[in-house]
Design a protein around this motif. Structure first.
Motif, PDB file in Angstrom:
ATOM      1  N   ASP A   7      -4.020  -0.684 -13.719  1.00 54.10           N
ATOM      2  CA  ASP A   7      -4.079   0.773 -13.832  1.00 54.10           C
ATOM      3  C   ASP A   7      -3.970   1.241 -15.282  1.00 54.10           C
ATOM      4  OD1 ASP A   7      -4.318   3.357 -12.977  1.00 54.10           O
ATOM      5  OD2 ASP A   7      -2.468   3.423 -11.830  1.00 54.10           O
ATOM      6  N   HIS A  54       4.978   5.193  -7.773  1.00 51.77           N
ATOM      7  CA  HIS A  54       3.925   5.051  -8.785  1.00 51.77           C
ATOM      8  C   HIS A  54       3.629   6.426  -9.365  1.00 51.77           C
ATOM      9  CE1 HIS A  54       0.053   3.613 -10.482  1.00 51.77           C
ATOM     10  NE2 HIS A  54      -0.446   4.762 -10.065  1.00 51.77           N
ATOM     11  N   HIS A 108       1.873   8.617 -13.099  1.00 50.33           N
ATOM     12  CA  HIS A 108       1.183   8.564 -14.400  1.00 50.33           C
ATOM     13  C   HIS A 108       1.920   9.515 -15.327  1.00 50.33           C
ATOM     14  CE1 HIS A 108      -2.609   6.316 -13.306  1.00 50.33           C
ATOM     15  NE2 HIS A 108      -2.033   6.492 -12.122  1.00 50.33           N
TER      16      HIS A 108
HETATM   17 ZN    ZN Z   1      -2.454   5.097 -10.659  1.00 45.19          ZN
END
Ligand code: ZN
Ligand code: 3PY
Length: 620
Positions: free
Chosen positions: A110, A309, A311
């Motif tokens: 990612d 998870h 960002h």
């Molecule tokens: Zn991601």
């Protein structure tokens, strides 16, 4: 023109250039020597002439920054041995019971998908993998495959994604390898028949995936069911099933994506027999207090471990991970610091340091994590042509909600559309498109639909309100029509009316997957090589042809260092390529001739001391 651009598959992957072979018709006509050295020389000469102008060459060798370590000493036992010992359910139970916060390293997938257009080559991943295996064996997993890596390998890198997986598996014998699986879309952009999902999961599990993180862009659990069942059917791999997070569950005005919505979704996920629940925050919208609430509620209600998870697009998402950890989260995702931050995950070293000597200490050595950073820093420098240019966090993500991977892509696409200095317009249009399309969770492939509409609205400078009221007056992008027809499933908040009816008026749209032919089915049931090749063709027919042609013309380019692979040859420098253990090619550049009236140049090279002219078309 715009429609053609939107439909270009390269567009989705963030590249507007036409296909490699289409640009080089002379290559197919040329009689190509079967000699490996000649093939590699042809590649190097071609790149030397045709590399993008103005990109300064970075003569770096990241491998020199690898820590000093004796790789003949085997990697210590790690999470993979625990999984093999306990089985998926036992492993998940142990994960739920442990006090240390478990950590997944996303640098191999990612992070570079979100920062470098997924361009990091297998060679550069495999080089560092044995060090990660030995220095941070406490990792829960390394996310290394799936998402966009499959498509990009075939389309842009001349690589077989299955070879990458097998090589990483071999280099990481002790740590679970994790992949991102887009439910029924597997690693593509549209749904495939269940036989494709079954064959894909079986082959991926056999080749080396231990943990499958499965999601559906519209949070429709029935759409994930075939993938979940296939993973459960392996008996050895873990089904980690994600709820895609959007909005802000603490906002009193939120009436769709509420805590209740996520808990109902989680209940359906638990009912599938999933081993782990993932909270997948694609854009970095999950704020610390919301994370605490959501994680706490999920752990209170269900017995499964929770994996978070996010960002770091708005900056400060470390606070979200720490709040999640406080509320009992079992695992979180981070990336090596030089490949972390902004559209990527929060930094591994900051997380490890934050929890050191606390109850939730990760058990990972801060020194080891930091010692791996110089390598990744140089890798990032080598791939700088693929940087999106987002230099800092942005709070604007709270309103446009663009996922990390797409934000970097859209910036590249904005440049191609001449909107480089007007990116705010695209952000605003994305927010408007999101409202028009019914406030959907935005993640591949729903994010692409919202992005297509945003780019269209920006390009024609439409008034979004007028577009929403009168779509019939506009050239509505095909992906938007398909989406409104239900190609990707039903929307969590119901259909946006009367927009949907207006878009579909007078059209008859066939939705549903294309059934497989008997030979396709047979190939999926065949041996591993046959199955892989059929999967490549079914999922990405065009890029697979491109990959096969590149292999035919240039051979296996995995042996070429990335600096040379990207930039070609430089005068005064001896380039070396180890084509087999101990067998080296030494390549030099003597001169580049003038282009003739057909645009062909003679590149005078030396190959192991012998002069070798190579004829290359200048496409500049
Ligand atoms: Zn991601
Ligand atoms: C992908 O599907 O590639 C993603 O990274 C979604 O977040």
């Amino acid at each position: 023109f715009l429609q053609a651009v939107l439909e270009d598959p390269g567009f989705a992957a963030g590249d507007l250039s036409t296909s490699f072979i289409d640009e080089r018709p002379e290559l197919l006509r040329a009689r190509v020597s079967k000699d490996r050295g000649t093939k590699i020389l042809n590649w190097l000469a071609d790149v030397t002439v045709n590399k993008p102008n103005g990109v300064p060459i970075t003569l770096l060798n990241p491998a020199e920054k690898l820590p000093k370590l004796d790789l003949s000493i085997p990697a210590p036992a790690g999470s993979r041995q625990r999984l093999q010992l306990l089985g998926p359910a036992g492993f998940a139970a142990e994960l739920r019971a442990q006090t240390a916060l478990a950590v997944t390293d996303t640098t191999f997938r990612d992070a570079h998908q979100s920062l470098l257009a997924t361009r990091v080559r297998t060679r550069d991943l495999v080089a560092v993998a044995p060090y990660v295996a030995r220095m941070t064996p406490e990792l829960l997993s390394i996310e290394a495959w799936g998402g966009a890596t499959y498509d990009v390998a075939l389309r842009f890198l001349g690589e077989d994604p299955w070879e990458r997986l097998a090589a990483l598996r071999a280099a990481l014998p002790n740590i679970n390898v994790q992949m991102l699986l887009r439910g029924r879309n597997t690693v593509g952009y549209t749904p495939y028949p269940t036989e494709v999902t079954d064959a894909f999961v079986r082959e991926a599990s056999d080749t080396g995936v231990d943990i499958f993180r499965i999601f559906d862009a519209l949070n429709d659990v029935s759409q994930m069911r075939p993938a979940i069942d296939a993973v459960l059917g392996t008996g050895t791999s873990i089904a980690e099933v994600a709820l895609c997070y959007t909005g802000d569950l603490l906002d009193p005005a939120e009436d769709l994506y509420t805590l209740d919505y996520y808990l109902r979704l989680a209940e359906q996920i638990v009912d599938t027999g999933a081993h782990i629940i993932a909270i997948k925050d694609m854009a970095g919208l999950l704020r610390p207090a919301a994370a605490e609430k959501l994680v706490g509620a999920l752990r209170e209600r269900f017995a499964l471990p929770v994996h978070v998870h996010t960002h770091d697009t708005p900056g400060g998402q470390l606070a979200t991970l720490l709040a999640a950890a406080r509320a009992g989260a079992d695992a979180v995702d981070v990336a090596s610091a030089p490949m972390a931050g902004t559209t990527s995950q929060p930094s591994a070293s900051s997380l490890v340091a934050a929890l050191a000597h606390t109850e939730r200490d990760t058990g990972i050595s801060l020194k080891a994590v930091c010692d791996l950073e110089p390598y990744w820093e140089d890798v990032r420098r080598v791939y700088h042509p693929f940087e999106s240019g987002l230099r800092a966090p942005t709070g604007r993500v709270y309103s446009h909600e663009i996922p990390g991977g797409q934000l970097s892509n859209l910036r590249t696409q904005a440049v191609a559309l001449g909107l480089a200095d007007d990116f705010e317009l695209i952000e605003d249009m994305y927010a408007a498109a999101n409202q028009i399309l019914g406030r959907v969770p935005k993640v591949t492939p729903s994010s692409k639909v919202v992005g297509d509409l945003a780019l269209y609205l920006a390009a024609v400078r439409a008034d979004p309100e007028d577009f929403a009221a009168n779509p019939g007056n506009y050239d509505v992008p095909d992906s938007v029509i398909g989406f409104m027809a239900g190609e990707l499933g039903d929307l969590p908040g119901g259909w946006p009316e009367p927009f949907r009816s207006k878009v579909l008026a007078g059209r008859s749209i066939h939705i549903g997957v294309t059934e497989l032919t008997a030979p396709e089915r047979e190939a999926l049931d065949g041996d591993s090589l046959t199955r892989r090749s059929m999967l490549n063709q079914l999922l990405f027919p065009g890029p697979t042809r491109q990959f096969e042609q590149i292999r035919e013309l240039f051979g296996d380019l995995s042996v070429v260092d990335t600096v040379d692979y990207l930039n070609g040859l430089q005068q005064g420098i001896e380039h070396s390529v180890e084509i087999d253990k101990g067998v080296r090619l030494y390549v030099g550049l003597e001169a580049i001739g003038e282009a003739d009236d057909k645009g062909m140049r003679t590149v005078m090279t030396t190959l192991n001391g012998q002069l070798r002219p190579v004829f290359v078309r200048d496409r500049g």
